[in-house]
Every structure is written in C-alpha cells, then in structure tokens.
Design a protein around this motif. Sequence first.
Motif, PDB file in Angstrom:
ATOM      1  N   THR A  25       0.788  -1.161  -0.175  1.00  0.00           N
ATOM      2  CA  THR A  25       0.005   0.065   0.031  1.00  0.00           C
ATOM      3  C   THR A  25       0.972   1.148   0.019  1.00  0.00           C
ATOM      4  N   GLY A  26       2.048   1.131   0.430  1.00  0.00           N
ATOM      5  CA  GLY A  26       3.076   2.503   0.540  1.00  0.00           C
ATOM      6  C   GLY A  26       2.697   3.185   1.921  1.00  0.00           C
ATOM      7  N   HIS A  27       1.763   2.614   2.670  1.00  0.00           N
ATOM      8  CA  HIS A  27       1.637   2.969   4.080  1.00  0.00           C
ATOM      9  C   HIS A  27       2.425   2.160   5.105  1.00  0.00           C
ATOM     10  N   LYS A  28       2.633   2.807   6.291  1.00  0.00           N
ATOM     11  CA  LYS A  28       3.430   2.317   7.244  1.00  0.00           C
ATOM     12  C   LYS A  28       2.526   1.457   8.393  1.00  0.00           C
ATOM     13  N   THR A  29       3.130   0.333   8.836  1.00  0.00           N
ATOM     14  CA  THR A  29       2.474  -0.185   9.770  1.00  0.00           C
ATOM     15  C   THR A  29       3.439  -0.598  11.019  1.00  0.00           C
TER      16      THR A  29
END
Length: 231
Positions: A16-20
């Motif tokens: 997604t290109g998002h962080k977790t």
Amino acid sequence: MRILMVLTSHDALGNTGHKTGFWLEEFASPYYVFTDAGASVTVVSPKGGQPPIDPKSDDPNNQTESQTRFKADKDALGVLANTLRLDSVSAGDFDTVFYPGGHGPMWDLAEDPHSIKLIESFYDSGKPVAAVCHAPAVLRHVRHKGEPIVKGKRVAGFTNTEEEEVQLTKVVPFLVEDELKRLGGLYQKTDNWYPFAVVDGRLITGQNPASSTIAAQTLLLLMKQLTPAKG
C-alpha cells in the motif's frame, strides 16, 4: 516474575505504501499491567532497537490512558528504543511470553523461526503463552506434540469483520480468524472492538486492541495459579 514481550520489526503495510508496526495500546497497557504488578519485563524484536509503531495507533483519536502515561515515561521509552534482538533470548530465562499485535507481526513474527522455536520452548516447558489482536498470527506455524498449538483449543484474535472495517482484508497476507480456524482452533469472538480474551490451558489470546488489558490481566492470574504457594 520475568515476562518477555515480543514486538514486530516490520513497518510496511503490504504494497500500500503505508506504514504499519505494532499497535501502541497493545504494548503500553500490558507493559503497565505487568510492571505495576512488580514483574520484570524484557522487550525484544527481530531486529532489535526501536520497533516501528503503527502510526494509526498513535492517532489523536486513538489515545488511551496507558499511551499517555507511556509517552511521558522516560524509562519506558528507553526500554522501547533499545529492544533486544529476538534471537538473543531464551525461554529458559523467563516465566512467560506476551505478544502485542498490530499488523506488523503478520509479516515477520508469524514466519520467524526464532519466534516459532521460542513459543514452542515456552509451551513445552509448561509456561503460558499470550497474544492479542493480530498477534495470534504468530502461532500459525507453532506446534505442540506434532500438532498445531491451537488445535482443539479455544482461541480469539482479530476478526474478519474487524479487518473488513479497517479495509485491509485484501492487504494482509492472511486473515487471523480464518487461519486460527484452519489450524483447528475453536475460534471465539464478541462484537467488533469490544474487549474479549480467552484462556485455554496455558494459551491466552485476545481479540483486538481493547482486549490487551484483560489479556495481560488474565496472564497474571494464570501465572499466580501456576506458581506453587510458598510456606
């Protein structure tokens, strides 16, 4: 009482290109449940050092009393910033292990051979194992007496409907609820986002972030039951 807490080192939310990372409440609340009870807590992660905090878990709308306390606690912040490497610890040095969730563990800890072996060592030596929210995913390859550790046991974990609500059903590598069922776990749940934890023998699992406190409290109660009375 010596408690080991295991956090993820994984910070990429799929493609997604998002962080977790790990969910802050699921670390902070159990950390204080344990330390306030006088337990010695050691924190580890696969890579050591500062583990990634899921940015959504520290959103202004997601603040909890434990998180507020943690962010003002220099000693606790220092513990988190300097986690030991997962492969440097042994189950023999601790009385129990607790895995906080967040989506990160689904990518690294669920497949980590050191984590798998560590859990098996704890459980095979008669010690409790606890995991909350997405962290029951770390049990997917863990075996006891040749069978999946969750087979035939009442278990909880992040539900399919909760994953749908956060719109990550197609992003995660697998669904916690489906995987626990596939492995033969007797999956149980309550309504979305409500506290819920299950204990079956020496295995404790919690459903979601709201379940982190009761999962930790349940672990302490179990530890007291398993500890022979002195005198």
